[in-house]
Design a protein around this motif. Structure first.
Motif, PDB file in Angstrom:
ATOM      1  N   SER A   1       0.646  -1.548  -0.080  1.00  0.00           N
ATOM      2  CA  SER A   1       0.305  -0.160  -0.014  1.00  0.00           C
ATOM      3  C   SER A   1       1.150   0.750   0.298  1.00  0.00           C
ATOM      4  N   GLY A   2       0.312   2.397   0.204  1.00  0.00           N
ATOM      5  CA  GLY A   2       1.390   4.252  -0.306  1.00  0.00           C
ATOM      6  C   GLY A   2       0.484   4.931   0.520  1.00  0.00           C
ATOM      7  N   LYS A   3       0.765   5.639   1.121  1.00  0.00           N
ATOM      8  CA  LYS A   3      -0.020   6.915   1.978  1.00  0.00           C
ATOM      9  C   LYS A   3       0.185   8.290   1.325  1.00  0.00           C
ATOM     10  N   ALA A   4      -0.944   9.284   1.245  1.00  0.00           N
ATOM     11  CA  ALA A   4      -0.704  10.455   0.696  1.00  0.00           C
ATOM     12  C   ALA A   4      -1.096  10.972   2.211  1.00  0.00           C
ATOM     13  N   THR A   5      -0.466  12.408   2.248  1.00  0.00           N
ATOM     14  CA  THR A   5      -0.716  13.780   3.616  1.00  0.00           C
ATOM     15  C   THR A   5      -1.582  14.550   2.286  1.00  0.00           C
ATOM     16  N   ALA A   6      -3.080  14.659   2.584  1.00  0.00           N
ATOM     17  CA  ALA A   6      -3.132  16.256   1.637  1.00  0.00           C
ATOM     18  C   ALA A   6      -3.406  17.416   2.972  1.00  0.00           C
ATOM     19  N   THR A   7      -2.661  17.940   2.309  1.00  0.00           N
ATOM     20  CA  THR A   7      -2.940  19.305   3.254  1.00  0.00           C
ATOM     21  C   THR A   7      -3.394  20.570   2.248  1.00  0.00           C
ATOM     22  N   GLY A   8      -3.783  21.887   3.304  1.00  0.00           N
ATOM     23  CA  GLY A   8      -4.904  22.708   3.044  1.00  0.00           C
ATOM     24  C   GLY A   8      -5.854  23.182   4.102  1.00  0.00           C
ATOM     25  N   THR A   9      -6.271  24.237   3.659  1.00  0.00           N
ATOM     26  CA  THR A   9      -7.273  24.710   4.331  1.00  0.00           C
ATOM     27  C   THR A   9      -8.278  24.007   4.225  1.00  0.00           C
ATOM     28  N   PHE A  10      -9.046  22.794   4.609  1.00  0.00           N
ATOM     29  CA  PHE A  10     -10.022  22.219   5.587  1.00  0.00           C
ATOM     30  C   PHE A  10     -11.062  22.701   6.280  1.00  0.00           C
ATOM     31  N   PRO A  11     -12.581  23.586   5.382  1.00  0.00           N
ATOM     32  CA  PRO A  11     -13.665  23.662   6.159  1.00  0.00           C
ATOM     33  C   PRO A  11     -13.583  22.432   7.763  1.00  0.00           C
ATOM     34  N   ALA A  12     -14.941  22.425   8.041  1.00  0.00           N
ATOM     35  CA  ALA A  12     -15.074  21.765   9.527  1.00  0.00           C
ATOM     36  C   ALA A  12     -16.328  21.054   8.829  1.00  0.00           C
ATOM     37  N   GLU A  13     -16.504  20.283   8.034  1.00  0.00           N
ATOM     38  CA  GLU A  13     -17.241  20.173   7.318  1.00  0.00           C
ATOM     39  C   GLU A  13     -17.250  19.035   6.748  1.00  0.00           C
ATOM     40  N   THR A  14     -17.799  17.256   6.466  1.00  0.00           N
ATOM     41  CA  THR A  14     -18.026  16.744   5.645  1.00  0.00           C
ATOM     42  C   THR A  14     -17.023  16.442   4.332  1.00  0.00           C
ATOM     43  N   LEU A  15     -16.329  15.883   4.598  1.00  0.00           N
ATOM     44  CA  LEU A  15     -15.194  16.171   2.903  1.00  0.00           C
ATOM     45  C   LEU A  15     -15.382  15.086   2.885  1.00  0.00           C
ATOM     46  N   ILE A  16     -14.802  15.327   0.538  1.00  0.00           N
ATOM     47  CA  ILE A  16     -15.315  13.596   0.857  1.00  0.00           C
ATOM     48  C   ILE A  16     -13.914  13.313  -0.195  1.00  0.00           C
ATOM     49  N   VAL A  17     -13.214  12.436   0.270  1.00  0.00           N
ATOM     50  CA  VAL A  17     -11.700  11.741  -1.150  1.00  0.00           C
ATOM     51  C   VAL A  17     -11.941  10.834  -2.791  1.00  0.00           C
ATOM     52  N   LEU A  18     -11.374  11.507  -3.351  1.00  0.00           N
ATOM     53  CA  LEU A  18     -11.768  11.126  -4.264  1.00  0.00           C
ATOM     54  C   LEU A  18     -10.733  10.003  -4.759  1.00  0.00           C
ATOM     55  N   VAL A  19      -9.874   8.674  -4.835  1.00  0.00           N
ATOM     56  CA  VAL A  19      -9.103   8.060  -5.670  1.00  0.00           C
ATOM     57  C   VAL A  19      -8.658   7.004  -6.698  1.00  0.00           C
ATOM     58  N   ALA A  20      -8.633   7.546  -7.928  1.00  0.00           N
ATOM     59  CA  ALA A  20      -9.140   6.951  -8.881  1.00  0.00           C
ATOM     60  C   ALA A  20      -8.692   5.252  -8.460  1.00  0.00           C
ATOM     61  N   GLY A  21     -10.347   5.124  -9.743  1.00  0.00           N
ATOM     62  CA  GLY A  21      -9.916   3.181  -9.010  1.00  0.00           C
ATOM     63  C   GLY A  21     -10.677   3.201  -7.959  1.00  0.00           C
ATOM     64  N   TYR A  22     -11.008   4.097  -6.611  1.00  0.00           N
ATOM     65  CA  TYR A  22     -11.507   3.211  -5.560  1.00  0.00           C
ATOM     66  C   TYR A  22     -12.970   3.926  -5.363  1.00  0.00           C
TER      67      TYR A  22
END
Length: 174
Positions: free
Chosen positions: A143-164
């Motif tokens: 497996s692999g791991k990535a750490t996403a950084t940014g200014t994230f709002p305090a709400e439900t976020l959706i993560v899209l990964v190609a193929g998943y």
């Protein structure tokens, strides 16, 4: 097989809508168009500007256009070297977690060991794309791991990964 016109995310291939009525030519999306679509059950409607989307006519294994959310658009190259869009089923093994002010994305290997895999990811909120990148899965790791950084709002976020399948995660609290 049912012919459908599918609207999908350019970077990850995730289908976000489909029509069974297929036009003679696939229409271009108007540049000013923004589609608000809930792509997870009970999840927030996400804003997708036309510049981040593509359309394709594909043959689907299903008749109901709502079933498209479990698929992504990829391309298949024939023996003559020409490629055509096809639907590929999404798998569900991505893990996402909020870690402090970051989002950690863990992705299992999809193919055989010995090859580096680099699926693209996007982190989205209701307002649209927050950040994107690549999860690097080394050739010798499961497996692999990535750490996403940014200014994230305090709400439900959706993560899209190609193929998943898309995954929901709560944005960090300020």
């Amino acid at each position: 097989m049912t012919s459908m016109t599918v609207v999908y995310v350019k970077e990850t291939g995730h289908a976000i809508g489909a029509l069974v009525t297929v036009p003679v030519a696939v229409p271009a999306l108007p540049p000013q168009l923004v589609l608000d679509v809930a792509i997870t059950s009970g999840g927030p409607a996400l804003a997708f500007p036309a510049a981040q989307l593509l359309t394709a006519v594909v043959d689907a294994e299903f008749d109901d256009p709502l079933a498209v959310f479990g698929w992504r658009v990829t391309s298949l190259t024939g023996p003559d070297g020409t490629s055509r869009p096809v639907l590929s089923r999404l798998v569900s093994d991505v893990t996402v977690a909020e870690v402090g002010s970051k989002i950690e994305i863990t992705v299992p290997r999809m193919g055989s060991a010995g090859v580096v895999e680099q699926p693209r990811y996007e982190v989205r909120a209701r307002s649209g794309l927050i950040t994107d990148g690549v999860v690097r899965i080394p050739a010798d790791k499961p497996s692999g791991k990535a750490t996403a950084t940014g200014t994230f709002p305090a709400e439900t976020l959706i993560v899209l990964v190609a193929g998943y399948l898309p995954q929901a995660v709560q944005g960090p609290n300020p």
